[in-house]
Design an enzyme around this catalytic site. Structure first.
Site, PDB file in Angstrom:
ATOM      1  N   LYS A 200       0.879  -0.903   0.555  1.00 29.62           N
ATOM      2  CA  LYS A 200       0.250  -0.203   0.217  1.00 29.62           C
ATOM      3  C   LYS A 200       0.877   1.231  -0.271  1.00 29.62           C
ATOM      4  CE  LYS A 200      -3.562   2.669   2.359  1.00 29.62           C
ATOM      5  NZ  LYS A 200      -4.488   2.773   3.827  1.00 29.62           N
TER       6      LYS A 200
ATOM      7  N   LYS B 131      -1.999  -1.024  -3.618  1.00 32.52           N
ATOM      8  CA  LYS B 131      -3.302  -0.618  -4.177  1.00 32.52           C
ATOM      9  C   LYS B 131      -1.818   0.518  -3.847  1.00 32.52           C
ATOM     10  CE  LYS B 131      -5.480   1.945  -0.781  1.00 32.52           C
ATOM     11  NZ  LYS B 131      -5.998   1.883   0.879  1.00 32.52           N
TER      12      LYS B 131
END
Ligand code: PBG
Length: 321
Positions: A194, A247
């Site tokens: 992320k 992400k």
């Protein structure tokens, strides 16, 4: 010319046979923003078409998605400022409405797959994913809070726990806590890579969860790094993750592809709020045809190697199939 690649593009039928990648509704996850109350369906200003739902409205939304064959949901709570504190205690409070909604949804729609969010930020008066002390985001002191949050979510009936906080060792801490409490069948969809991205803006608007000071660069990954994602993925795998997530999705297709090549666990990609918002904004200006852009974009995330795509366009795609 003996080789003419255009022959395989000649008709719809031939293109169908030669198609390498497919996108099914079963690959998609619809995010749902929840707030407490009744009869509320409030559009997120920076993400038109996405709403914050009160529990009763969330049920109607889930029901309409299920009718379209869309079964997977990732839930996020918009928590009132007065319920936030530095330790995110509301995240596992018995009266927590987020846990209540999950319990009710699971009872009413057992066929659904509910994915949680584990991170302190929606519940933290500091707006950070971990515990803040003297401007530092503490790692090891955050883990028991995350583990407790995860167990409360498993108790509520979530199928998959989604740690989005990027603390070191959190997948292991959560896996152990789940097992110790008898939740051996509750899975973990780890936010493995992320990134500290500028594309989370509309999400933070929806939840009012932006950090009160500083940024998230000491825990979220540097957008310049791909190899570092391999370290994170190896750790999450060892620590017991069931899915590895990248992400955002579009600026990180290379990272999705890299993890797909090096790991056997299913790969999820989070097509985040800012990525969807810019497509919607362009479409509103008449600069882009969303009907064509959405399937192309989602297919490209699949082509890069994502098995699962979390996207604000999930329902939209299901409606048009
Ligand atoms: C927070 C969290 C964020 C998102 C999912 N979980 C934002 C952040 O890290 O600040 C972003 C999702 C999106 O932008 O759609 N733990």
């Amino acid at each position: 010319m003996l080789q003419r690649p255009r022959r395989n593009r000649r008709s719809e039928a031939i293109r169908g046979m030669a198609q390498e990648t497919h996108l099914e509704v079963s690959h998609l996850v619809q995010p749902l923003f929840l707030l407490d109350g009744r009869g509320i369906r409030k559009e997120v200003a920076s993400l038109p078409g996405t709403f914050r739902f009160s529990p009763d409205e969330a049920k109607k939304e889930v029901e309409s998605c299920l009718k379209l064959g869309l079964r997977n949901f990732i839930l996020f709570p918009a928590v009132e400022e007065s319920l936030k504190d530095p330790h995110a205690t509301y995240s596992y409070h018995p009266d927590n409405f987020y846990l209540r909604v999950a319990r009710e949804l699971k009872a009413e729609f057992p066929e659904s797959c509910l994915i949680s969010d584990v991170a302190m930020d929606p519940y933290s008066s500091d707006g950070h994913d971990g515990l803040v002390k003297d401007g530092q985001i503490l790692n090891d002191e955050t883990l028991p809070i995350l583990a407790r949050m995860a167990v409360a979510q498993a108790e509520a009936g979530f199928d998959l726990i989604g740690p989005s906080d990027m603390m070191d060792g959190r997948v292991g801490a959560i896996r152990r806590a789940l097992d110790e409490n008898g939740f051996t069948q509750t899975g973990i969809m780890a936010y493995t890579a992320k990134y500290a991205s500028a594309y989370y803006g509309p999400f933070r608007d929806a939840l009012d969860s932006a950090p009160k000071s500083g940024d998230k660069k000491t825990y979220q990954m540097n957008p310049a790094n791909a190899r570092e994602a391999l370290i994170e993925a190896a750790l999450d795998t060892e620590e017991g993750a069931d899915f590895l997530m990248v992400k955002p999705a579009l600026n990180y297709l290379d990272v999705i592809s890299l993890l797909k090549q090096h790991f056997e666990l299913p790969i999820a990609a989070y097509h985040v709020s800012g990525e969807c918002a810019m497509m919607i904004a362009a479409a509103q200006n008449g600069w882009l045809d969303l009907e064509k852009a959405v399937p192309e974009t989602l297919l490209s995330i699949r082509r890069a190697g994502a098995d699962v795509i979390i996207t604000y366009f999930a329902k939209r795609y299901a409606e048009r199939r």
